[in-house]
Every structure is written in C-alpha cells, then in structure tokens.
Design a protein around this motif. Structure first.
Motif, short mmCIF file in Angstrom:
data_model
loop_
_atom_site.label_atom_id
_atom_site.label_comp_id
_atom_site.label_asym_id
_atom_site.label_seq_id
_atom_site.Cartn_x
_atom_site.Cartn_y
_atom_site.Cartn_z
N ARG A 1 1.79 2.32 42.94
CA ARG A 1 0.97 1.21 43.46
C ARG A 1 0.01 1.70 44.55
NH1 ARG A 1 3.13 -4.71 45.31
NH2 ARG A 1 1.07 -5.57 45.67
N ASP B 1 -19.41 2.29 44.70
CA ASP B 1 -20.35 1.19 44.44
C ASP B 1 -21.26 0.92 45.64
OD1 ASP B 1 -19.19 0.87 41.96
OD2 ASP B 1 -17.98 -0.88 42.53
N GLN C 1 -13.36 3.50 44.01
CA GLN C 1 -14.37 2.89 43.14
C GLN C 1 -15.32 2.02 43.94
OE1 GLN C 1 -12.81 0.32 40.12
NE2 GLN C 1 -14.79 0.08 39.11
N ARG C 2 -14.78 1.22 44.84
CA ARG C 2 -15.63 0.36 45.66
C ARG C 2 -16.50 1.17 46.60
NH1 ARG C 2 -12.10 -4.88 46.22
NH2 ARG C 2 -12.17 -5.44 44.02
N GLU D 1 -7.30 11.65 39.45
CA GLU D 1 -6.95 12.02 40.81
C GLU D 1 -6.01 13.22 40.80
OE1 GLU D 1 -3.68 9.62 39.35
OE2 GLU D 1 -5.77 9.08 39.47
N ALA E 1 -2.80 3.43 42.81
CA ALA E 1 -3.68 2.45 42.17
C ALA E 1 -4.61 1.80 43.20
CB ALA E 1 -2.86 1.40 41.44
N TRP E 2 -4.08 1.43 44.35
CA TRP E 2 -4.91 0.85 45.41
C TRP E 2 -5.96 1.85 45.87
CZ3 TRP E 2 -6.03 -3.79 46.99
CH2 TRP E 2 -5.14 -4.83 46.78
N SER E 3 -5.58 3.09 46.00
CA SER E 3 -6.53 4.12 46.43
C SER E 3 -7.64 4.31 45.42
CB SER E 3 -5.79 5.44 46.68
OG SER E 3 -4.83 5.29 47.69
N ARG E 4 -7.32 4.22 44.13
CA ARG E 4 -8.36 4.30 43.09
C ARG E 4 -9.37 3.16 43.24
NH1 ARG E 4 -4.31 4.59 38.57
NH2 ARG E 4 -3.55 6.70 38.67
N ILE E 5 -8.86 1.96 43.52
CA ILE E 5 -9.75 0.80 43.69
C ILE E 5 -10.66 1.01 44.90
CG2 ILE E 5 -9.81 -1.66 44.29
CD1 ILE E 5 -7.18 -1.91 42.60
N ILE E 6 -10.10 1.51 45.98
CA ILE E 6 -10.91 1.77 47.18
C ILE E 6 -11.98 2.81 46.89
CG2 ILE E 6 -10.83 2.78 49.51
CD1 ILE E 6 -8.01 1.44 49.74
#
Length: 109
Positions: A93, A107, A103-104, A36, A96-101
């Motif tokens: 943090r 998907d 990635q989803r 990022e 990290a949450w933004s990375r998860i979003i």
C-alpha cells in the motif's frame, strides 16, 4: 475585545546535495521505464554508496520513475526517491501511494 494572531512562516534554504548520476538512478529514470525499484535493506547493498544525499540512518529506499509531461512529445524523466529509517517497512500500500504521488508530480512539474 477580540484579539487576532498572525503566524509568520519563514523558509530557509540549506545547501542540499543534488544527486549525481548513478547506475540505479539512470536505470529507474530511463526512458520507457515504468517499474519502481525497492531496496528494502540499504545497509546490505553496495548501492548504499549511491545514495549519499539521503540521511545517514536511511535503511531502505524506494525509487519511482516520474515522467514529466511537456508540450508536444518532449517528455523528461525523473526519479522520486523515498526513504525510511526502518528496513523492510514499506507495505504494498505504501508503494502504491508513492506511485500515485510520483504520477501527480509528473503531471504538475
């Protein structure tokens, strides 16, 4: 007697500015990039002019690459752009949450 209420939600579409290609978006969205880009103080950067589609009071931007999975090996790349009206406000943090979003989103897009 019992009464019931029904809520109706109406969605309106506004004329949104679609981001044009820019050096920062091209770099973050390039094939193979997984890192990022965090711009904690947009007002001090020449890159501020690349983000004309963000609200004028945006003080920071976080750009995260998205890999959109398609059938076979033809993946597309995109970028999740997250902004804030407070400079230097994202914590590790939050990133990290933004990375998860991101990635989803890749998907399911």
């Amino acid at each position: 007697t019992a009464s019931s209420s029904k809520t109706t939600t109406t969605t309106t579409t506004t004329n949104m500015n679609i981001p044009e290609k820019s050096p920062i978006l091209d770099r973050v969205g390039s094939t193979g990039n997984v890192k990022e880009t965090y711009l904690p103080t947009l007002q001090a950067l020449p890159g501020r002019f690349e983000f004309t589609y963000l609200p004028s009071n945006t003080q920071l931007a976080l750009l995260i690459p998205i890999t959109i999975m398609e059938d076979g090996s033809n993946n597309k790349n995109g970028v999740l752009v997250v902004g804030s009206d407070t400079a230097k406000s994202f914590t590790p943090r939050d990133i990290a949450w933004s990375r998860i979003i991101a990635q989803r989103m890749g998907d399911y897009l």
